[in-house]
Design an enzyme around this catalytic site. Structure first.
Site, PDB file in Angstrom:
ATOM      1  N   ASP A   1      -3.135 -17.973 -11.438  1.00 37.30           N
ATOM      2  CA  ASP A   1      -4.526 -18.035 -10.951  1.00 37.30           C
ATOM      3  C   ASP A   1      -4.658 -17.846  -9.445  1.00 37.30           C
ATOM      4  OD1 ASP A   1      -5.278 -18.587 -13.497  1.00 37.30           O
ATOM      5  OD2 ASP A   1      -5.555 -20.735 -13.216  1.00 37.30           O
TER       6      ASP A   1
ATOM      7  N   SER B   1       6.684   6.416   1.509  1.00 34.99           N
ATOM      8  CA  SER B   1       7.812   6.136   2.412  1.00 34.99           C
ATOM      9  C   SER B   1       7.576   4.927   3.308  1.00 34.99           C
ATOM     10  CB  SER B   1       8.098   7.355   3.292  1.00 34.99           C
ATOM     11  OG  SER B   1       8.376   8.464   2.483  1.00 34.99           O
TER      12      SER B   1
END
Length: 732
Positions: A168, A531
């Site tokens: 949660d 990247s």
């Protein structure tokens, strides 16, 4: 990490003579196993004994076989498993003092004085209570003759450290709890699947997600899929929401949308504290609008499945920090919880965090909803603000007469489209005309520019790749044409979404300002590349999706290696000269080594790794996984490493190699990348709007200061705008 903290201490001797027990309690969450594995391995690395406690606090009370020694090999292959391998149970016995006395007896007999608890706030509060009455429990045990005075003296103090495992994300003090990201993955998988069927039939779907007292899952899911409405307990809708909701759904249909998505947290309520249920909403939509409406309750699906790469790394990092916290604790140190702040693992006082978590519930009960959102923390508050801004559908009547162009540069990555969508919509809300530039700088030079509207970006958050089209070309050789088209299309500001080429290209445009006045417009570069190598940002859009793709592939490879035995896989990842993907995937997939450009390696290192694998084949874990970043070394190529390992491992293990290639750039974006892209796009346009007001002189825009062309980057905790010219470009 530990050697940095204690230059004088040998990290492999820090835990000698100490015993640590690890248990998972309360509801399970994906990533708990990563935390258990890290706790065990770091504990053993420091020389400590580490014990598993099975079945949570109940195992602590029952003792016997429930508490037993863990070994390095016993946590192998745990990383990719959901739930908790050592079991969890809600224990009634532990709530009674008699149960806690039994638990204390079991720990004293094994000489365990360090307890690592992974669970929700209830489990952690229980741990703190256990610690505070420890000396009293020992006194009882001595009086009853269960333990000797000497045993009591040896175990006179109990150290406790907590890690929050809860899907949660309902614990204050940490940006993310273990399991939240994986639960979002499950929700978004379902939303994507439902979207296709809903569009086929023009349906309205109501999705009920978990979150009894916390709307985090509902809120982030709504942001990540562009839901039409979200109900969360922290911020109930205003009175008269029924009319507003129906108006919004009808508007969306009128704009040509074929589906509506409404997300409801299970704890959603109205201003007067009455529950708002999925059935109520369905009845409302069906009766008033006559829309075909369906309810999907996700339930325990959200707790299941394999943990995401983020949860594995989070659990692993927290496990390391937890062991350090235990070994450094003194009798005066308050019980702490290991939290995530930005991208740092930090220690916070356990009970202070529990108190703030309780304050949120109290604020909601008393109707102080603004306070509840603030207490949840900045991350929650930012999500809520972004959602509210993008939920507007009625663009202003007054136009700003500003044209903002958006383009994608470099290799495509997941999440680019989410950034484009939110930038377009935020611009329209601000009254601007938004222009799409197709195919990067080439498109800008060739005039491939057209207006882009609110509805043309519908559904873009969940689409991978680049819908605008992207190219790697830099603007340097096309400056004349680009400046002509900026003038022709009357472009007042530029949003450049992309990787390292976007950064370099942005810099080239700034440097061309001296010669071309048309370039004197505000511009922002939003880092988006697998990247993760854009200067000025710790994180780029697309890296999380690529990381999950690599991790999922490595899981399958490990499974294959575990079946065939005595096999080593060498996997090549993307990343240019940046070792981010190889390093993080190595952590998330449990690799034996990761070769990266930043951490130079030589033939001796390769030899050592081969020897390590030869030794490993003598254990029960008869497999190896080696990751290599594509540009880690020009001479030690993937083929070279494969040949070396094959030769040296003859008769002991055989080798296989996998080059993952462009699959790392594809796929649907993860919840993180959708959310991150959405926030970056919205923030960029708001910043540009302010900057345009600053640069407006004598009836035209003129921006030539360094701070009018920035990279929007994630730095530690915050998203910050940093001038392109101040960020020195590292290696390409």
């Amino acid at each position: 990490m530990s050697s940095d903290l204690h230059p004088t201490l040998d990290p492999t001797k820090m835990g000698l003579g100490r015993s640590i027990a690890v248990l998972t309690s309360g509801g399970d969450a994906q990533g708990m196993n990563a935390a258990v594995r890290a706790t065990v391995r770091v504990g053993l690395y420091t020389g400590a004994k580490v014990y598993f406690v099975h079945e949570g606090y109940q195992g602590l009370v029952d003792g016997g076989d429930n508490i037993h020694l863990a070994t390095w090999e016993s946590v192998s292959m745990m990383l990719q498993l959901g739930g908790t391998v050592i079991g969890s149970a809600r224990s009634k016995d532990f709530r009674a003092r008699e149960g806690r006395r039994k638990a204390a007896f079991n720990l004293v007999k094994l000489g365990i004085t360090n307890l690592c608890v992974i669970g929700g706030d209830g489990s952690l509060t229980g741990a703190d209570a256990f610690r505070s009455e420890w000396s009293g429990l020992l006194g009882d045990l001595v009086t009853a003759g269960s333990i000797s005075e000497a045993e009591a003296k040896q175990s006179s103090h109990l150290n406790i450290v907590g890690m929050v495992g809860s899907i949660d994300n309902d614990f204050c003090g940490t940006d993310m709890t273990i399991g939240t990201d994986s639960a979002l993955h499950r929700i978004i998988e379902v939303v994507d699947a439902i979207t296709t069927t809903a569009q086929s039939h023009q349906r309205t779907f109501i999705l009920e997600v978990m979150g009894r007292h916390c709307g985090y899952l509902a809120l982030v899911s709504a942001l990540s899929c562009g839901a039409d409405w979200v109900f969360i307990p922290e911020m109930p809708p205003d009175d008269g929401w029924e009319d507003h909701l129906c108006r919004r759904l009808a508007d969306q249909r009128a704009r040509g949308s074929r589906l509506n998505v409404i997300i409801v947290a299970e704890g959603a309520m109205s201003r007067d504290g009455q529950p708002i249920t999925s059935d109520q909403i369905k009845e409302l939509v069906t009766d008033r609008l006559g829309f075909d409406t369906r309810i999907t309750v996700l339930g325990h699906v959200q707790r299941g499945g394999t943990p995401s790469a983020f949860d594995r790394i989070l659990g692993s990092r927290m496990g390391v920090e937890a062991v350090m916290a235990l070994l450094e604790a003194t009798p005066d140190t308050p019980a702490c919880v290991v939290s995530l702040s930005g991208n740092q693992a930090v220690r916070l006082p356990l009970m202070e965090c529990v108190q703030v978590t309780k304050d949120v519930t109290a604020a909601m009960a008393e109707g102080r909803f603004e306070d509840a959102i603030k207490l949840r923390g900045t991350s929650f508050e930012n999500n809520w603000k972004t959602y509210k801004l993008l939920a507007h559908i009625n663009p202003p009547d007054v136009k700003s007469n500003i044209n903002v162009a958006i383009m994608n540069i470099g290799a495509p990555c997941a999440g680019m489209n989410a950034a484009v969508r939110s930038a377009v919509r935020m611009g329209i809300i601000q009254g601007h005309t938004m222009l799409a530039v197709h195919d990067g700088f080439d498109g800008l030079a060739h005039g491939q520019v057209e207006p882009i509207t609110w509805t043309s970006v519908t559904g873009w958050t969940g689409k991978g790749g680049s819908m605008l089209g992207t190219k790697r070309s830099l603007p340097g050789k096309m400056l004349e044409e680009i400046s002509q088209n900026i003038a022709k299309f009357n472009i007042h500001a530029l949003v450049i979404i992309g990787g390292f080429e976007a950064f370099v290209g942005g810099l080239e445009l700034v440097q061309a300002r001296e010669k071309y006045e048309e370039m004197c417009i505000p511009m922002v570069v939003i880092p988006a590349t697998v990247s993760n190598n854009v200067p000025g940002s710790d994180f780029s859009i697309g890296a999380d999706t690529a990381l999950n793709t690599i991790t999922a592939t490595c899981d399958r490879i490990k499974q294959s290696a575990a079946g065939t035995k005595r096999r080593v896989f060498i996997v090549e990842t993307m990343g240019g000269y940046c070792g981010y993907l190889a390093t993080m995937a190595g952590l998330a997939a449990g690799a034996d080594a990761a070769y990266i450009y930043e951490d130079k390696f030589n033939i001796k290192d390769l030899e050592l790794n081969v020897e390590h694998l030869v030794e490993k084949m003598k254990t029960t874990v008869k497999r190896g996984l080696i990751l290599r970043n594509e540009n880690s070394n020009a001479n030690y190529t993937t083929d070279f490493i494969f040949n070396l390992y094959s030769e040296e491992g003859k008769g002991i293990f055989d080798c296989r190699k996998n080059v993952l290639g462009h699959m790392q750039q594809g796929g649907t974006p993860t919840p993180f990348d959708r959310n991150f892209g959405t926030k970056m796009g919205a923030k960029t346009v708001l910043w540009l709007t302010d900057k345009l007001k600053e640069c407006y002189r004598h009836g035209r825009i003129f921006a030539n200061t360094p701070d009018s062309a920035c990279v929007l980057g994630m730095r530690k905790r915050a998203l910050t705008f940093q001038p392109l010219t101040e960020l020195k470009a590292p290696h390409p």
